[in-house]
Design a protein around this motif. Structure first.
Motif, short mmCIF file in Angstrom:
data_model
loop_
_atom_site.label_atom_id
_atom_site.label_comp_id
_atom_site.label_asym_id
_atom_site.label_seq_id
_atom_site.Cartn_x
_atom_site.Cartn_y
_atom_site.Cartn_z
N ARG A 110 48.37 41.67 45.36
CA ARG A 110 47.25 41.17 44.55
C ARG A 110 47.69 40.92 43.11
O ARG A 110 48.74 41.37 42.67
CB ARG A 110 46.10 42.19 44.57
CG ARG A 110 45.48 42.39 45.95
CD ARG A 110 44.72 41.16 46.40
NE ARG A 110 44.12 41.31 47.72
CZ ARG A 110 43.36 40.40 48.30
NH1 ARG A 110 43.10 39.27 47.68
NH2 ARG A 110 42.86 40.61 49.51
N HIS A 136 42.47 34.46 46.50
CA HIS A 136 42.16 35.88 46.29
C HIS A 136 43.38 36.68 45.81
O HIS A 136 43.22 37.72 45.17
CB HIS A 136 41.63 36.50 47.59
CG HIS A 136 40.27 36.02 47.98
ND1 HIS A 136 39.21 35.98 47.11
CD2 HIS A 136 39.79 35.55 49.16
CE1 HIS A 136 38.12 35.53 47.72
NE2 HIS A 136 38.45 35.25 48.96
N HIS A 180 38.37 26.13 44.86
CA HIS A 180 39.02 27.32 44.30
C HIS A 180 40.15 27.01 43.31
O HIS A 180 40.62 27.92 42.62
CB HIS A 180 39.58 28.18 45.44
CG HIS A 180 38.55 28.57 46.44
ND1 HIS A 180 37.48 29.39 46.14
CD2 HIS A 180 38.41 28.23 47.77
CE1 HIS A 180 36.74 29.55 47.22
NE2 HIS A 180 37.28 28.87 48.21
N GLU A 255 36.44 33.04 38.76
CA GLU A 255 35.23 33.27 39.56
C GLU A 255 34.08 33.69 38.68
O GLU A 255 34.28 34.29 37.63
CB GLU A 255 35.50 34.33 40.63
CG GLU A 255 36.52 33.86 41.67
CD GLU A 255 36.68 34.89 42.79
OE1 GLU A 255 36.60 36.11 42.50
OE2 GLU A 255 36.90 34.48 43.93
#
Length: 255
Positions: A110, A136, A180, A255
């Motif tokens: 991540r 993500h 995105h 986001e």
């Protein structure tokens, strides 16, 4: 056609010793991709993930222009099999981690600064879902840069054998990305290689591992004769194989 990832893994594994020598177009694409990164000032990364590193063509080019703090590399073929360790050794780069397995399935690190890939995502079952997965994994404002191939890719093979991958157009990929990512750069072109005979084309795709569409690689005399007869020819002793690379740089939306 549903791609068998195990077949892909085996074919690319078998071609590991011949790939770098024969994958001239893929090598050129890696150079163009990293040139785009450098031109746009995208060479500073704390952490990046390269998807489908293979024998390290893109890895080698990235390490020429960037020194990330942490480098993750992924491939279906194991690190010892594909020789990626040697690329890092040549660049004296130590802080790298190999993530073996299917990039559509394995867990990604991540908060990455970037996900990079070359000549890989055309093998995926669900590109749109993979784009969301990258979204993500990458920080807001982070980079997703990759190359793939468009609909004219290997069009001669499809004509001769009635087999081929599903390739998206550049605009279709742009549309998949739009929710995105903001597109920074998108370019496609066609590159043609020339061969003396259709069997030379078959030898080329075997040496680069891209014969992983069908589970069987057996060519009996009847199939080979049909392939030779159906293969398009522009002039005698000049058989063209078309590559249709697409290169894309995109920034992850907040986001």
């Amino acid at each position: 056609m549903i791609i068998d990832k195990e077949t892909v893994r085996k074919r690319f594994g078998k071609s590991r010793h011949s790939y770098n020598q024969h994958a001239s177009v893929q090598r050129e694409i890696c150079g163009k991709l990293t040139d785009c990164l450098a031109t746009n000032g995208l060479t500073t990364f704390s952490s990046l993930l390269e998807v489908g590193c293979g024998s390290g063509l893109l890895t080698n080019e990235i390490l020429k222009i960037a020194t990330p703090r942490k480098y993750y590399v992924n491939d279906l073929v194991g690190a010892k099999e594909n020789g990626i360790e040697e690329i890092f050794r040549q660049h004296q780069f130590k802080d790298w981690t190999f993530l073996e397995g299917d990039a559509e399935i394995i867990e990604f690190p991540r908060h990455l600064d970037a996900v990079l890939s070359s000549s890989t995502v055309q093998w995926f079952h669900n590109l749109k879902a993979f784009i969301l997965k990258v979204h993500h994994a990458v920080k807001p404002g982070g980079l997703f840069a990759f190359s793939t191939f468009g609909p004219q890719n290997f069009q001669e093979i499809k004509t001769a054998s009635n087999q081929g991958l599903l390739y998206y157009t550049a605009n279709e990929i742009r549309e998949m990305m739009s929710d995105h990512f903001d597109i920074l750069y998108l370019h496609d072109e066609q590159v043609q290689l020339h061969f003396n005979h259709p069997t030379d084309v078959l030898r080329h795709i075997k040496n680069t591992g891209v014969n992983a569409i069908a589970k069987t690689s057996c060519w009996n005399r009847r199939k080979l004769e049909a392939f030779e007869m159906n293969y398009p020819v522009s002039t005698p002793n000049d058989f063209v194989l078309t590559y249709h690379p697409i290169i894309l740089l995109a920034k992850n939306k907040h986001e």
